[in-house]
Every structure is written in structure tokens, then in C-alpha cells.
Design a protein around this motif. Structure first.
Motif, PDB file in Angstrom:
ATOM      1  N   HIS A  34       0.872  -1.177   0.000  1.00  0.00           N
ATOM      2  CA  HIS A  34       0.000   0.000   0.000  1.00  0.00           C
ATOM      3  C   HIS A  34       0.905   1.223   0.000  1.00  0.00           C
ATOM      4  CE1 HIS A  34      -3.370  -2.580   0.798  1.00  0.00           C
ATOM      5  NE2 HIS A  34      -2.786  -3.052   1.888  1.00  0.00           N
TER       6      HIS A  34
ATOM      7  N   LEU B  42       2.008   4.790   0.659  1.00  0.00           N
ATOM      8  CA  LEU B  42       1.629   5.875   1.552  1.00  0.00           C
ATOM      9  C   LEU B  42       2.008   7.209   0.940  1.00  0.00           C
ATOM     10  CD1 LEU B  42       0.538   6.414   4.350  1.00  0.00           C
ATOM     11  CD2 LEU B  42       2.848   6.181   5.256  1.00  0.00           C
TER      12      LEU B  42
ATOM     13  N   LEU C  90      -2.907  15.677   2.536  1.00  0.00           N
ATOM     14  CA  LEU C  90      -3.376  14.358   2.997  1.00  0.00           C
ATOM     15  C   LEU C  90      -4.902  14.338   3.135  1.00  0.00           C
ATOM     16  CD1 LEU C  90      -0.772  13.165   5.668  1.00  0.00           C
ATOM     17  CD2 LEU C  90      -0.874  12.636   3.242  1.00  0.00           C
TER      18      LEU C  90
ATOM     19  N   ILE D 197      -7.478  11.768   1.352  1.00  0.00           N
ATOM     20  CA  ILE D 197      -8.499  10.992   2.060  1.00  0.00           C
ATOM     21  C   ILE D 197      -9.847  11.120   1.345  1.00  0.00           C
ATOM     22  CG2 ILE D 197      -9.883  10.985   4.196  1.00  0.00           C
ATOM     23  CD1 ILE D 197      -7.165  11.315   5.681  1.00  0.00           C
TER      24      ILE D 197
ATOM     25  N   LEU E  70      -9.793   8.914  -1.594  1.00  0.00           N
ATOM     26  CA  LEU E  70      -9.913   7.490  -1.249  1.00  0.00           C
ATOM     27  C   LEU E  70     -11.332   7.122  -0.826  1.00  0.00           C
ATOM     28  CD1 LEU E  70      -6.556   6.834   0.664  1.00  0.00           C
ATOM     29  CD2 LEU E  70      -7.209   5.932  -1.565  1.00  0.00           C
ATOM     30  N   LEU E  71     -12.053   8.101  -0.244  1.00  0.00           N
ATOM     31  CA  LEU E  71     -13.433   7.821   0.180  1.00  0.00           C
ATOM     32  C   LEU E  71     -14.376   7.793  -1.024  1.00  0.00           C
ATOM     33  CD1 LEU E  71     -13.741   9.953   3.453  1.00  0.00           C
ATOM     34  CD2 LEU E  71     -13.808   7.462   3.287  1.00  0.00           C
TER      35      LEU E  71
ATOM     36  N   LYS F 121     -15.940   6.488  -4.074  1.00  0.00           N
ATOM     37  CA  LYS F 121     -16.038   5.103  -4.533  1.00  0.00           C
ATOM     38  C   LYS F 121     -15.909   4.964  -6.057  1.00  0.00           C
ATOM     39  CE  LYS F 121     -16.129   2.727  -0.940  1.00  0.00           C
ATOM     40  NZ  LYS F 121     -15.009   3.619  -0.571  1.00  0.00           N
TER      41      LYS F 121
ATOM     42  N   GLY G 190      -5.328   2.607  -4.446  1.00  0.00           N
ATOM     43  CA  GLY G 190      -6.147   1.524  -3.902  1.00  0.00           C
ATOM     44  C   GLY G 190      -7.071   0.923  -4.944  1.00  0.00           C
TER      45      GLY G 190
ATOM     46  N   LEU H  25      -3.157  11.412   9.887  1.00  0.00           N
ATOM     47  CA  LEU H  25      -3.774  11.288   8.562  1.00  0.00           C
ATOM     48  C   LEU H  25      -3.106  10.190   7.741  1.00  0.00           C
ATOM     49  CD1 LEU H  25      -4.518  14.955   7.373  1.00  0.00           C
ATOM     50  CD2 LEU H  25      -6.026  13.339   8.515  1.00  0.00           C
ATOM     51  N   GLN H  26      -1.788  10.059   7.873  1.00  0.00           N
ATOM     52  CA  GLN H  26      -1.104   8.965   7.161  1.00  0.00           C
ATOM     53  C   GLN H  26      -1.622   7.608   7.652  1.00  0.00           C
ATOM     54  OE1 GLN H  26       3.223   9.326   7.135  1.00  0.00           O
ATOM     55  NE2 GLN H  26       3.070  10.320   5.138  1.00  0.00           N
ATOM     56  N   GLN H  27      -1.835   7.490   8.961  1.00  0.00           N
ATOM     57  CA  GLN H  27      -2.380   6.240   9.504  1.00  0.00           C
ATOM     58  C   GLN H  27      -3.763   5.965   8.924  1.00  0.00           C
ATOM     59  OE1 GLN H  27      -0.539   4.100  11.452  1.00  0.00           O
ATOM     60  NE2 GLN H  27       0.903   5.600  10.669  1.00  0.00           N
ATOM     61  N   ARG H  28      -4.544   7.028   8.810  1.00  0.00           N
ATOM     62  CA  ARG H  28      -5.894   6.850   8.271  1.00  0.00           C
ATOM     63  C   ARG H  28      -5.839   6.422   6.804  1.00  0.00           C
ATOM     64  NH1 ARG H  28     -10.747  11.154   7.711  1.00  0.00           N
ATOM     65  NH2 ARG H  28     -12.249   9.678   6.811  1.00  0.00           N
ATOM     66  N   ILE H  29      -4.884   6.970   6.052  1.00  0.00           N
ATOM     67  CA  ILE H  29      -4.740   6.586   4.640  1.00  0.00           C
ATOM     68  C   ILE H  29      -4.418   5.099   4.528  1.00  0.00           C
ATOM     69  CG2 ILE H  29      -3.177   6.842   2.649  1.00  0.00           C
ATOM     70  CD1 ILE H  29      -3.329   9.897   3.213  1.00  0.00           C
ATOM     71  N   LEU H  30      -3.534   4.614   5.395  1.00  0.00           N
ATOM     72  CA  LEU H  30      -3.236   3.173   5.368  1.00  0.00           C
ATOM     73  C   LEU H  30      -4.482   2.351   5.689  1.00  0.00           C
ATOM     74  CD1 LEU H  30       0.353   2.809   6.875  1.00  0.00           C
ATOM     75  CD2 LEU H  30      -0.366   2.566   4.495  1.00  0.00           C
TER      76      LEU H  30
ATOM     77  N   LEU I  63      -7.553   3.233   5.007  1.00  0.00           N
ATOM     78  CA  LEU I  63      -8.461   3.301   3.856  1.00  0.00           C
ATOM     79  C   LEU I  63      -7.963   2.439   2.698  1.00  0.00           C
ATOM     80  CD1 LEU I  63      -9.443   7.089   3.842  1.00  0.00           C
ATOM     81  CD2 LEU I  63     -10.931   5.157   4.351  1.00  0.00           C
ATOM     82  N   LEU I  64      -6.625   2.273   2.591  1.00  0.00           N
ATOM     83  CA  LEU I  64      -6.077   1.447   1.508  1.00  0.00           C
ATOM     84  C   LEU I  64      -6.270  -0.038   1.804  1.00  0.00           C
ATOM     85  CD1 LEU I  64      -2.752   3.326   0.663  1.00  0.00           C
ATOM     86  CD2 LEU I  64      -4.751   3.105  -0.822  1.00  0.00           C
ATOM     87  N   ASN I  65      -6.474  -0.352   3.085  1.00  0.00           N
ATOM     88  CA  ASN I  65      -6.680  -1.743   3.472  1.00  0.00           C
ATOM     89  C   ASN I  65      -8.074  -2.190   3.011  1.00  0.00           C
ATOM     90  OD1 ASN I  65      -7.044  -4.205   4.802  1.00  0.00           O
ATOM     91  ND2 ASN I  65      -5.608  -3.583   6.401  1.00  0.00           N
ATOM     92  N   LYS I  66      -8.102  -3.200   2.175  1.00  0.00           N
ATOM     93  CA  LYS I  66      -9.369  -3.608   1.559  1.00  0.00           C
ATOM     94  C   LYS I  66     -10.236  -4.471   2.478  1.00  0.00           C
ATOM     95  CE  LYS I  66      -9.440  -1.542  -2.250  1.00  0.00           C
ATOM     96  NZ  LYS I  66      -9.013  -0.384  -1.393  1.00  0.00           N
TER      97      LYS I  66
ATOM     98  N   ARG J  43     -10.038  -2.721   8.792  1.00  0.00           N
ATOM     99  CA  ARG J  43     -10.241  -1.274   8.752  1.00  0.00           C
ATOM    100  C   ARG J  43     -10.990  -0.806  10.002  1.00  0.00           C
ATOM    101  NH1 ARG J  43     -12.786   1.625   3.389  1.00  0.00           N
ATOM    102  NH2 ARG J  43     -11.441   0.247   2.180  1.00  0.00           N
TER     103      ARG J  43
ATOM    104  N   TYR K 141     -17.159   7.646   7.619  1.00  0.00           N
ATOM    105  CA  TYR K 141     -15.741   7.981   7.862  1.00  0.00           C
ATOM    106  C   TYR K 141     -14.838   6.874   7.332  1.00  0.00           C
ATOM    107  CZ  TYR K 141     -11.588   9.168  10.745  1.00  0.00           C
ATOM    108  OH  TYR K 141     -10.325   9.493  11.190  1.00  0.00           O
ATOM    109  N   LEU K 142     -15.293   5.626   7.489  1.00  0.00           N
ATOM    110  CA  LEU K 142     -14.478   4.475   7.084  1.00  0.00           C
ATOM    111  C   LEU K 142     -14.660   4.119   5.614  1.00  0.00           C
ATOM    112  CD1 LEU K 142     -14.956   2.059  10.127  1.00  0.00           C
ATOM    113  CD2 LEU K 142     -12.920   3.377   9.534  1.00  0.00           C
ATOM    114  N   GLY K 143     -15.662   4.720   4.970  1.00  0.00           N
ATOM    115  CA  GLY K 143     -15.919   4.389   3.577  1.00  0.00           C
ATOM    116  C   GLY K 143     -16.488   2.988   3.417  1.00  0.00           C
TER     117      GLY K 143
END
Lengths: 188, 188
Positions: free
Chosen positions: A68, A70, A136, A140, A143-144, A146, A176, B136-141, B143-146, B151, B174-176
């Protein structure tokens, strides 16, 4: 020609010649070849890096061995494992070179010293960090979203330079989406 | 009891009584009821806000009228349309109150004034912004996690307080993930 660090800093703050020479003396340099690692998972991270030449990627590998992405970094961008660097914890990501790279290295110790000694430098890093925060947040929202076409278009709009230099597989890992989806989007 | 702003600042920098009184004089206060807007799309954004009491959400509404949640804010968090605020452009998001709120207001003008006058305050905002960048970087990771379960688990780990105060529908936005997926994940 002016030093790339001076050009970089003076986009945000003015510096006298004396100040710049002093600031520069707190940096060291590093050259890396394509595919070499700058940071590896588990490393202690003492530095952040300003790219003078080349392109790098920061990525997390999940339990299925999937990458993934970053962050990318081109000339004039800063890169490190910021979590490990700011919190003084072990690196949880890898950073390696997509092209041969030349980097300027700034240690945490020297950064804090410069920020305490030169008000402009503290302001530079504060404003730089604000800009990074906003970028960032934009990512986000991408990424949200769809809809992969909107996601790709948004990426192109924000990262025109990257698209020309980074392989499609890596852009897919950044967005992603699958490599196949990306091909469909980039050749509609 | 110490002022919540002082408690907030002193997590990062020490301040004398005189300094704190001076800093506080640059803030004003605002109270909002549940569902009231703090920022609306198209607004000019002059301020950032520190939450003293309550909970807010910042979100973008897409062309299908779907809400994508960019940020929540509880007590001790800062919120605004950071893109509009830092770049002095029009707001592209909405921010409204999930609960009744009390906020401290800091204008860009007063922030720059304080950062220029008090070195510690410039450092406070620099470090705060660094922390925000890493989050925010943590959140991006995430969101990239399928995998929606990973998630959701990651979100819980990072945001224990939010889960107790924010409706499930908003956490899903928030989590999409869909509201149905979230229900399945939170009641396995």
C-alpha cells in the motif's frame, strides 16, 4: 545557480546569505541507486530527507504481501517514516528509490536546534506541515470516493508530474485500485 | 482548575502565567447547538477552532449527495476547513455539530501574531501539525486496506472515545464502508 535548499526554503521564508550558510551546515547529503532502501521496517528513524534529485516511494506491506503506497516523493518533497521520526518509534514502513536519488538529510536534533535558533525556520516547518496536512486530507477525500474514474482524475489533477515518472502499478497501489482498473481508466 | 486551553498547550510547551494570559486574550469563544453549522461550503474561513466541549464532523457531500466524513473533533481537537483556512480559498466542506458545542476561536491573524511573538507557540503549532500529519497517514493506510474488518479494528484502536459518542452511520461514512457492513463488523 542558487542551492536547491535555498530555493526550497525561500518559497516560504526569506534568508540572508549568512543564515542560509548556517542552515545548510546542519544538512548532510546522500546518494542512493534505484531500488536501494532509504528506510526499512524496524529501523530507528533519526532523519527526514529532502529530495534534490530522483523519486522515492514509502509503502506498507500487509499480511498478504500487498504493497500500500503511503507517499511518493519527487524533487523538492520531504520524505521519511514520519510516525517513527516524530514519535521516536521503530519504522513500520519501507522507503525505497524508484529512480537514482540525491537527498539532503536533516536529523531531528539539527531540526530542533535550527527551529529554536531561527524563528523563520520554525515558521517554515510549521507552514510546510500545514500544507502537507491539507494534501493528505485531499487524498483521504479521493480514497473515500467510490468512483474509480473520479479517484483517478483527482489524482491526475493533483499529481501531474508523478504520472509521467511513476509506473502504473505503483499508481494503482497508491489509489487503492487494481492494475487492470487503472489501465481501463487511463485509456478510456 | 486550569483553563482547558492552558492544559492543552502545556501538553507540548510550558507557559508562564503572564504568557498564558496574553495568549488567551487572542482567543474568543463560541457556543453552538447540536446540528448547527460551524462552516458551510462557500464560506470564507478566517478561523480555526479548538473544541472545549462537544463533538463535530467535517464532511464533503459528493454529486450523489453522499456524505464523506473528513474529520471528527472531540474535546481538545482542532477543527476547521484547513484547506480554505491555510490557502485563503472558499470552503469546500461543511462542518456541523454532532452534540452541543463550546469552542475557542483563533483567527489566522492572531495565530500568526502569536507565532511571531512567542517562539513556544510557533513550536506548539508545528508539533501539533506534525502529529496531525501522522494521524492522517495512519488513516490513509486504513483506507487502503481492503479488508473491512481490519479497517474497523484499526479505527477502534485509534479512536476509542469516538466510537462511544458518534452514531454508527457517521462512522461508516468515515471508514468508507456501508452502514450494513459496519453493523456486521461491530457485532461479529
Amino acid at each position: 545557480m542558487e542551492h536547491p535548499l535555498r530555493q526550497h526554503l525561500e518559497k516560504i521564508i526569506p534568508l540572508t546569505d549568512t543564515e542560509f550558510t548556517y542552515v545548510l551546515s546542519h544538512f548532510t547529503t546522500k546518494k542512493l541507486r534505484k531500488h536501494q532502501f532509504l528506510v526499512q521496517e524496524g529501523d530507528t528513524v533519526f532523519n527526514e530527507y529532502l529530495v534534490i534529485k530522483g523519486c522515492l516511494k514509502a509503502y506498507h506491506t500487509d499480511s498478504d504481501d500487498k504493497e500500500h503506497i503511503l507517499q511518493f516523493a519527487l524533487e523538492d518533497w520531504w520524505i521519511t517514516d514520519f510516525q517513527a521520526y516524530f514519535n521516536q518509534t521503530k519504522a513500520t514502513i519501507n522507503i525505497d528509490c524508484i529512480e537514482d536519488c540525491e537527498l539532503l538529510i536533516l536529523s531531528m536534533e539539527n531540526k530542533e536546534k535550527l527551529c529554536n535558533e531561527i524563528h523563520g525556520i520554525a515558521n517554515f516547518f510549521r507552514k510546510k506541515s500545514n500544507g502537507g496536512y491539507v494534501a493528505l486530507q485531499q487524498r483521504i477525500l479521493l480514497l473515500l470516493n467510490k468512483n474509480p474514474q473520479d479517484r483517478y482524475n483527482g489524482f491526475i489533477r493533483l499529481n501531474r508530474l508523478l504520472v509521467q515518472r511513476v509506473p502504473k502499478t505503483l499508481i494503482a497501489a497508491y489509489l487503492g485500485v487494481s492494475r487492470e482498473t487503472l489501465s481501463r481508466l487511463s485509456h478510456p
